[in-house]
Write a protein that holds these residues in place. Sequence first.
Motif, PDB file in Angstrom:
ATOM      1  N   LYS A 145       0.778  -1.049  -0.010  1.00 52.36           N
ATOM      2  CA  LYS A 145      -0.058   0.074   0.184  1.00 52.36           C
ATOM      3  C   LYS A 145       0.810   1.315   0.062  1.00 52.36           C
ATOM      4  CE  LYS A 145      -4.634  -1.247   1.584  1.00 52.36           C
ATOM      5  NZ  LYS A 145      -5.532  -1.013   2.687  1.00 52.36           N
ATOM      6  N   LYS A 146       2.142   1.302   0.519  1.00 48.09           N
ATOM      7  CA  LYS A 146       2.925   2.262   0.672  1.00 48.09           C
ATOM      8  C   LYS A 146       3.565   2.465  -0.826  1.00 48.09           C
ATOM      9  CE  LYS A 146       4.130   1.164   5.391  1.00 48.09           C
ATOM     10  NZ  LYS A 146       5.411   0.966   6.174  1.00 48.09           N
ATOM     11  N   ARG A 147       3.800   1.505  -1.692  1.00 43.28           N
ATOM     12  CA  ARG A 147       4.486   1.572  -3.105  1.00 43.28           C
ATOM     13  C   ARG A 147       3.375   1.797  -4.129  1.00 43.28           C
ATOM     14  NH1 ARG A 147       8.871  -2.979  -1.677  1.00 43.28           N
ATOM     15  NH2 ARG A 147       9.773  -1.807   0.041  1.00 43.28           N
ATOM     16  N   ALA A 148       2.380   1.128  -3.934  1.00 43.34           N
ATOM     17  CA  ALA A 148       1.447   1.027  -5.032  1.00 43.34           C
ATOM     18  C   ALA A 148       0.557   2.457  -5.283  1.00 43.34           C
ATOM     19  CB  ALA A 148       0.384   0.045  -4.992  1.00 43.34           C
ATOM     20  N   PRO A 149       0.652   3.045  -6.582  1.00 44.49           N
ATOM     21  CA  PRO A 149      -0.186   4.235  -6.772  1.00 44.49           C
ATOM     22  C   PRO A 149      -1.371   4.195  -6.440  1.00 44.49           C
ATOM     23  CG  PRO A 149       0.641   3.509  -8.694  1.00 44.49           C
ATOM     24  CD  PRO A 149       1.037   2.742  -7.494  1.00 44.49           C
ATOM     25  N   SER A 150      -2.157   5.020  -5.517  1.00 46.83           N
ATOM     26  CA  SER A 150      -3.597   5.070  -5.623  1.00 46.83           C
ATOM     27  C   SER A 150      -4.440   5.595  -6.350  1.00 46.83           C
ATOM     28  CB  SER A 150      -3.854   5.618  -4.158  1.00 46.83           C
ATOM     29  OG  SER A 150      -5.347   5.563  -3.910  1.00 46.83           O
ATOM     30  N   THR A 151      -3.573   6.668  -7.336  1.00 50.66           N
ATOM     31  CA  THR A 151      -4.210   7.219  -8.507  1.00 50.66           C
ATOM     32  C   THR A 151      -3.490   7.036  -9.786  1.00 50.66           C
ATOM     33  OG1 THR A 151      -5.145   8.867  -7.028  1.00 50.66           O
ATOM     34  CG2 THR A 151      -4.824   9.560  -9.552  1.00 50.66           C
ATOM     35  N   VAL A 152      -4.045   6.621 -10.604  1.00 52.57           N
ATOM     36  CA  VAL A 152      -3.318   6.054 -11.971  1.00 52.57           C
ATOM     37  C   VAL A 152      -4.076   6.768 -13.055  1.00 52.57           C
ATOM     38  CG1 VAL A 152      -2.535   4.325 -13.374  1.00 52.57           C
ATOM     39  CG2 VAL A 152      -2.782   4.016 -10.965  1.00 52.57           C
ATOM     40  N   ARG A 153      -3.381   7.213 -13.922  1.00 53.40           N
ATOM     41  CA  ARG A 153      -3.759   7.991 -15.253  1.00 53.40           C
ATOM     42  C   ARG A 153      -3.360   7.077 -16.250  1.00 53.40           C
ATOM     43  NH1 ARG A 153      -4.022  12.568 -12.449  1.00 53.40           N
ATOM     44  NH2 ARG A 153      -5.673  13.989 -13.099  1.00 53.40           N
ATOM     45  N   LYS A 154      -4.106   6.662 -17.353  1.00 57.78           N
ATOM     46  CA  LYS A 154      -3.764   5.829 -18.634  1.00 57.78           C
ATOM     47  C   LYS A 154      -4.283   6.495 -19.706  1.00 57.78           C
ATOM     48  CE  LYS A 154      -1.430   1.924 -17.255  1.00 57.78           C
ATOM     49  NZ  LYS A 154      -1.155   0.555 -17.485  1.00 57.78           N
ATOM     50  N   SER A 155      -3.476   6.790 -20.841  1.00 58.21           N
ATOM     51  CA  SER A 155      -3.942   7.025 -22.076  1.00 58.21           C
ATOM     52  C   SER A 155      -4.546   6.050 -22.885  1.00 58.21           C
ATOM     53  CB  SER A 155      -2.960   7.846 -22.919  1.00 58.21           C
ATOM     54  OG  SER A 155      -2.678   9.127 -22.151  1.00 58.21           O
ATOM     55  N   PHE A 156      -5.576   6.220 -23.900  1.00 59.89           N
ATOM     56  CA  PHE A 156      -6.016   4.856 -24.668  1.00 59.89           C
ATOM     57  C   PHE A 156      -6.108   5.591 -26.027  1.00 59.89           C
ATOM     58  CE2 PHE A 156      -9.698   6.779 -22.828  1.00 59.89           C
ATOM     59  CZ  PHE A 156     -10.660   6.806 -23.908  1.00 59.89           C
ATOM     60  N   GLU A 157      -6.456   4.504 -26.967  1.00 57.33           N
ATOM     61  CA  GLU A 157      -6.688   5.100 -28.179  1.00 57.33           C
ATOM     62  C   GLU A 157      -7.481   3.905 -29.043  1.00 57.33           C
ATOM     63  OE1 GLU A 157      -5.258   6.531 -32.995  1.00 57.33           O
ATOM     64  OE2 GLU A 157      -4.085   7.169 -30.949  1.00 57.33           O
ATOM     65  N   GLY A 158      -8.533   3.902 -29.771  1.00 58.33           N
ATOM     66  CA  GLY A 158      -9.432   2.940 -30.325  1.00 58.33           C
ATOM     67  C   GLY A 158     -10.313   3.270 -31.463  1.00 58.33           C
ATOM     68  N   ILE A 159     -10.642   2.604 -32.228  1.00 60.08           N
ATOM     69  CA  ILE A 159     -11.391   2.813 -33.524  1.00 60.08           C
ATOM     70  C   ILE A 159     -12.549   1.931 -33.598  1.00 60.08           C
ATOM     71  CG2 ILE A 159     -11.429   2.697 -36.017  1.00 60.08           C
ATOM     72  CD1 ILE A 159      -8.418   2.649 -36.090  1.00 60.08           C
ATOM     73  N   ILE A 160     -13.739   2.972 -33.622  1.00 54.30           N
ATOM     74  CA  ILE A 160     -15.191   2.291 -33.917  1.00 54.30           C
ATOM     75  C   ILE A 160     -15.447   2.326 -35.395  1.00 54.30           C
ATOM     76  CG2 ILE A 160     -17.605   2.703 -33.784  1.00 54.30           C
ATOM     77  CD1 ILE A 160     -17.034   4.201 -31.278  1.00 54.30           C
TER      78      ILE A 160
END
Length: 340
Positions: free
Chosen positions: A146-161
């Motif tokens: 818990k001390k090392r794992a980030p509690s907030t994470v941002r991730k970018s994505f891209e996909g196609i419909i």
Amino acid sequence: MARRSNTKFLVLGFAFLTASLMFYATGSLAQNIKFENLTINETARGVVVKGTVVGTNLNPKGQIVESDDVEIIADIKENSSSRYPVLPDGMTILTPQGAETNYWKNGKPLTKAEFEGKGIIKYKIASFPLRKASVWSTYGGLGVWKKRAPSTVRKSFEGIIPSEYTGKTLRIRATLKHTWGGPYANWPAFSFHHDIGYEGVLSGSKTRTYSSNRTQKMATRTRATPSKGYEELLREYAKCRERIHWSKVRINEWKREKEEIDRSIMTPWTHTYQQISEDIETLKILYRGGANYELVQETMDPLRKSKRLVQNIRKEEEELRAEEYKCNKIKEQIDRTRGR
């Protein structure tokens, strides 16, 4: 040595036999998932959907987290009578007696019609983990993760419909599947968290930017960027270096843990108050979550744990070498982009 193993076998074996076998999942209100800068843009390849998701409060008190997986889904209506699915907040391992699904919303199982919707095409735009599983193990194990794992994470994505769905009414949502349980649980628990980034007619003739909660605003038309721009390469390189760092941390932690276990095996055992307290805490964990038989054996026999740590170290070292190779290749791309 024999006295230590036999005593712990009797105590922990009793805990294993009396531990609860049922560990149902319930929804959790702690976690959250939100879109940032969701864009929809029509191209020759199809309608490109890209943006960022932000997961927050991922390390809630009282949970040993296994994984946090995200899916970006387009729920596409086939006709005017279509109805969107009800989005669950939890699930059970087994379908309860009399229920149609094992997915839950507000403490009640969803019907098949609620869960599937009516006249809906579920199109997966992207899927990815927010953090590497198992989270508690990846970030150092029990007591330190818990001390090392980030509690907030941002991730970018891209996909196609595909362009064939242009003109259809849809909603674009992010769904976070949060899993927890830990090494002493017979099976994991799950909760689901959602954010709807866009709801309306799919029309990508212009680049539009959407914030969370369906608030819309126009953005200027942008030209297509190169597949791997300089800034993107820098971000990839930074993430790569971070993965290498944490991989080395895990290896060092496992090596230290193995050394401590190996020393304890060679040390004559005496029954101290500290040992009694540690056994009581272990029993509490086993009682709360249901005991995993192999890990109970490992707790009783340090040799088993020492062997498992050797396997973990070897596997992690192989992954580290592969990550370092990948990182070097990204660095070469960055140097070429700089014109070196």
